[in-house]
Write a protein that holds these residues in place. Structure first.
Motif, PDB file in Angstrom:
ATOM      1  N   MET A  22       0.826  -1.202   0.000  1.00 12.96           N
ATOM      2  CA  MET A  22       0.000   0.000   0.000  1.00 12.96           C
ATOM      3  C   MET A  22       0.863   1.256   0.000  1.00 12.96           C
ATOM      4  O   MET A  22       0.544   2.240  -0.671  1.00 12.96           O
ATOM      5  N   ALA A  26       1.020   4.105  -2.942  1.00 18.07           N
ATOM      6  CA  ALA A  26       0.780   5.516  -2.630  1.00 18.07           C
ATOM      7  C   ALA A  26       1.967   6.391  -3.022  1.00 18.07           C
ATOM      8  O   ALA A  26       1.855   7.610  -3.045  1.00 18.07           O
ATOM      9  N   ILE A  47      -8.796   2.604   6.113  1.00 20.50           N
ATOM     10  CA  ILE A  47      -7.585   2.992   5.394  1.00 20.50           C
ATOM     11  C   ILE A  47      -7.872   4.124   4.420  1.00 20.50           C
ATOM     12  O   ILE A  47      -7.149   5.089   4.341  1.00 20.50           O
ATOM     13  N   ASP A  48      -8.953   3.993   3.664  1.00 24.46           N
ATOM     14  CA  ASP A  48      -9.297   4.998   2.672  1.00 24.46           C
ATOM     15  C   ASP A  48     -10.094   6.109   3.337  1.00 24.46           C
ATOM     16  O   ASP A  48     -11.210   5.898   3.798  1.00 24.46           O
ATOM     17  N   GLN A  49      -9.522   7.278   3.397  1.00 24.21           N
ATOM     18  CA  GLN A  49     -10.190   8.434   3.961  1.00 24.21           C
ATOM     19  C   GLN A  49     -10.830   9.232   2.837  1.00 24.21           C
ATOM     20  O   GLN A  49     -10.277   9.338   1.753  1.00 24.21           O
ATOM     21  N   PRO A  50     -11.985   9.818   3.079  1.00 19.54           N
ATOM     22  CA  PRO A  50     -12.625  10.614   2.031  1.00 19.54           C
ATOM     23  C   PRO A  50     -11.825  11.889   1.753  1.00 19.54           C
ATOM     24  O   PRO A  50     -11.123  12.404   2.628  1.00 19.54           O
ATOM     25  N   ASP A  51     -11.933  12.382   0.522  1.00 20.73           N
ATOM     26  CA  ASP A  51     -11.277  13.638   0.179  1.00 20.73           C
ATOM     27  C   ASP A  51     -11.929  14.777   0.958  1.00 20.73           C
ATOM     28  O   ASP A  51     -13.156  14.812   1.127  1.00 20.73           O
TER      29      ASP A  51
END
Length: 84
Positions: A22, A26, A47-51
């Protein structure tokens, strides 16, 4: 590299490999980023944060500019030095 490899002594090998992959995807292959991703995987944090889109009220009216002359004025060769 050795620090990242030694993580398998304390964590699951597959989790370490996943965190390394990962970090490479990135484009940030640093020990700190791998550790951050690994801890998120182990803790189950998302893990995936919103913009984030800041509101218009937080936009800059005047762009900052570098003023290196100000810092040169702080450096003196005689007397007290305020900056090096």
């Amino acid at each position: 590299m050795v620090d990242v490899l030694s993580l398998v002594l304390h964590h699951d090998e597959q989790a370490v490999l996943c965190a390394v992959e990962m970090a490479l995807e990135a484009g940030v292959p640093t020990k700190t980023h791998v550790l951050n991703l690994l801890h998120r995987l182990v803790d189950g944090a998302p893990i995936d944060q919103p913009d984030v889109t800041p509101p218009a009220a937080l936009s800059l009216n005047k762009e900052p500019e570098a003023n290196v002359a100000r810092y040169d004025g702080l450096r003196t060769t005689e007397g007290t030095r305020h900056a090096s």
